[in-house]
Design a protein around this motif. Sequence first.
Motif, PDB file in Angstrom:
ATOM      1  N   ASN B 210       0.895  -1.230  -0.022  1.00  0.00           N
ATOM      2  CA  ASN B 210      -0.192   0.034  -0.074  1.00  0.00           C
ATOM      3  C   ASN B 210       0.806   1.321   0.035  1.00  0.00           C
ATOM      4  O   ASN B 210       2.183   1.162   0.270  1.00  0.00           O
ATOM      5  CB  ASN B 210      -0.989  -0.079   1.183  1.00  0.00           C
ATOM      6  CG  ASN B 210      -0.339   0.034   2.396  1.00  0.00           C
ATOM      7  OD1 ASN B 210       0.809   0.778   2.608  1.00  0.00           O
ATOM      8  ND2 ASN B 210      -0.770  -0.190   3.704  1.00  0.00           N
ATOM      9  N   THR B 211       0.261   2.570   0.027  1.00  0.00           N
ATOM     10  CA  THR B 211       1.131   3.685  -0.079  1.00  0.00           C
ATOM     11  C   THR B 211       1.867   3.820   0.999  1.00  0.00           C
ATOM     12  O   THR B 211       2.691   4.789   0.992  1.00  0.00           O
ATOM     13  CB  THR B 211       0.017   4.794  -0.191  1.00  0.00           C
ATOM     14  OG1 THR B 211      -1.020   4.549   0.415  1.00  0.00           O
ATOM     15  CG2 THR B 211      -0.470   4.779  -1.985  1.00  0.00           C
ATOM     16  N   LEU B 212       1.664   3.353   2.097  1.00  0.00           N
ATOM     17  CA  LEU B 212       2.431   3.522   3.342  1.00  0.00           C
ATOM     18  C   LEU B 212       3.491   2.551   3.440  1.00  0.00           C
ATOM     19  O   LEU B 212       4.351   2.955   4.352  1.00  0.00           O
ATOM     20  CB  LEU B 212       1.629   3.130   4.605  1.00  0.00           C
ATOM     21  CG  LEU B 212       0.972   4.349   5.394  1.00  0.00           C
ATOM     22  CD1 LEU B 212       0.410   3.942   6.742  1.00  0.00           C
ATOM     23  CD2 LEU B 212       2.022   5.462   5.702  1.00  0.00           C
ATOM     24  N   GLY B 213       3.869   1.646   2.391  1.00  0.00           N
ATOM     25  CA  GLY B 213       4.921   1.038   2.437  1.00  0.00           C
ATOM     26  C   GLY B 213       4.744  -0.422   3.072  1.00  0.00           C
ATOM     27  O   GLY B 213       5.497  -1.271   3.323  1.00  0.00           O
ATOM     28  N   GLU B 214       3.413  -0.715   3.303  1.00  0.00           N
ATOM     29  CA  GLU B 214       3.098  -2.019   4.041  1.00  0.00           C
ATOM     30  C   GLU B 214       2.796  -3.016   2.956  1.00  0.00           C
ATOM     31  O   GLU B 214       2.133  -2.863   2.179  1.00  0.00           O
ATOM     32  CB  GLU B 214       2.084  -1.581   4.930  1.00  0.00           C
ATOM     33  CG  GLU B 214       1.990  -0.669   6.029  1.00  0.00           C
ATOM     34  CD  GLU B 214       0.893  -0.261   6.901  1.00  0.00           C
ATOM     35  OE1 GLU B 214       0.924   0.057   7.952  1.00  0.00           O
ATOM     36  OE2 GLU B 214       0.014  -0.555   6.347  1.00  0.00           O
ATOM     37  N   ILE B 269      -0.991  -1.240  -4.296  1.00  0.00           N
ATOM     38  CA  ILE B 269      -2.304  -0.607  -4.119  1.00  0.00           C
ATOM     39  C   ILE B 269      -2.004   0.870  -4.345  1.00  0.00           C
ATOM     40  O   ILE B 269      -1.307   1.349  -3.483  1.00  0.00           O
ATOM     41  CB  ILE B 269      -2.830  -1.053  -2.742  1.00  0.00           C
ATOM     42  CG1 ILE B 269      -3.026  -2.468  -2.373  1.00  0.00           C
ATOM     43  CG2 ILE B 269      -4.259  -0.411  -2.386  1.00  0.00           C
ATOM     44  CD1 ILE B 269      -3.358  -2.854  -1.205  1.00  0.00           C
TER      45      ILE B 269
END
Lengths: 346, 332
Positions: B210-214, B269
């Motif tokens: 995802n955009t948080l790098g998770e 994502i």
Amino acid sequence: MTALRDTQAAAVPGRRGRVRRTALLLVVLLAGAVAASMLVGAGHLPPAVVADALFGDGPVTPQSLVVTDVRLPRTVLAVLAGAALGVAGVLAQGMTRNPIAEPGLLGLNSGAALAVVLAIGLFGVSTLTGYVWFGFAGAALAAVVVGGVAGIGRSGTVSPAALALAGAAVAAGLGSVITVFLLTNPALFDDYRFWQVGSVAGRDLSIAAQAAPFIVAGLVIALTCGPRLNALALGDDVARSFGRRPGADRLVCGIALVLLAGAATAAAGPIAFVGLAVPHLLRGLTGPDHRTLLPLALPAGPALLLLADVLGRVVIPPGEVQAGVVTAVIGAPLFVALVRRRRVVR
Amino acid sequence: MPRRLLPALAALTAALALVAGCGSGPAADGTGPAAADGAFPVTVPTAFGDVTIPEQPQRVVALGWSDAETALALGVEPVGAADWLAIGDDGLGPWVPQNYTTPPTVLGTLEVDLEAVAALEPDLILDTRAAGTRDRYDRLNQLGVPVVGIPAGGENYLTTWRDQLRTVGAALGRAEQAGQLQDDLEQRFADARAQHPQLAGATVVSGARNTLGEYAAYTAGSGRVTFLEELGMALAPQIAALPTEGFSTPISRERMNLLDADVTVMQPIGKDATEIENDPLWQAVPSVSAGRGVLLSDRDVSQAFSAASVQGWTYALERTVPRLADAATAAP
């Protein structure tokens, strides 16, 4: 009338010793939290591997990458953001004379959030490195609006209630604008959802580097705010009779607050509770003198945020819980207990 | 050899499909007399009980993930549709060959706006792939319109493409057409298996960032994993062994080694795959550093792969199978 009691409290023998002991305790706690943040994680790494990755010159391995690309950046960011949020909490509570104020109550989080939404929705910014500037600008703009609504600068006098009310009103207004954007744009909602959960993970050192100058500047200014906040605590009229200029004091503290809360929120997302809890806990330990609260918040904020982050790494293997979720989950009941036990800290 | 295997595999698949179809009741798959296309009322089994649709629906609201494109593939244009992949406009991905003559009203996904649904005056609500909670179903049911919710076992977005196709087909009175679409896609998978025997048994992990790098890995029974399994690949054991209730399980950036397999598929994502490409932790996953990472950088391909629909997968098959096969060939 808190500050009057302050000056009495300062004269009580033993108080200085208590402050020193608390400071020492917090520094040790912070050192422990930093060590834990480097040593404990979702993946098991022997301390020797961690040390080697940090200080050795061995080859890059998946394990050494975990140290240098996961644990180190998030530790640095947590220290920066934690310090910023802790000190910002003291500033926010001092400026509003409201013991449950925090940067969010003054509209700063909502300002940052709206700016991030606009960045994603209108300008197609999709990276955290890009959000940072928007978030920061949004927080600053919200602060100006809140100050304007509350009447700062018009009369030089502003009541804490007006400030808190203006903050709440602006936050609510911005919140509904955000909702409108999100409801009409599901793609936006997705990106925003991830930012909106405060976290120090997955953000590389460049994020911390972007935020650091603002946070350092904010901290330097904030550390001059002890006497200013003590004066504001007397109420504007009394402060003025002591020769202070409440308007100027509030402006200086406000600038520090915006720098700190804006930069921390932009970099790590809105992390609840740290700004609220740190000043509360500290007042319980050393009393309400802002000259001690501000420097003590410097180790206390990072220690709290780091411990929350470390806890989040180990609770649901092989995944993690974001620090912002942990602070909210353990923070809320702790806060309720605190408020109930001490009534409101005087 | 592969050429001679092909008809045999096709026959086998057809036989399996027949068995599977029979298992879930003749009324649902078009073989029983009750489901002769266009004959109403029809009764559709769902996780919340049997739903009877009295007559040919005219105003269909498609709320589940890929429900709208499935309806469209069966020749029915929904008047309202949820845009799960945030494609925008009418919510149709570029993999859908049909167009709307009248674009549907686009509705929310996770949260159902009852008023907006009611305003469309639907006579059938499709919600065959969603969180599938009782609460969501009950809320929709208040509208007094037949609600075809998730089929049994479909909670948490785990409705299979076959179940979705069969359920939507039955509800729309297009069961035979749905059966035909199913056969077509099964044939495509069979062809791919026959052409790329190295896919058979190759272990695979399908993940997203995802955009948080998770990072997260998709779990057994989720659409992405099913796609890979239909190609003969096998979900890597270390992922299959993780306890999970949903369609994906988060993987800490510290545990990226869990993504290692013969082939590692990854998709972003949000928009940008370059963040994955440039992530040293991704590059360090053993399979990736050995050149067996398949990064779905093309947004359309990535979304078609995620759609778990006949049309999405037809599109995704063409564009991913050569890369998956190359990676599988390089596996030790």
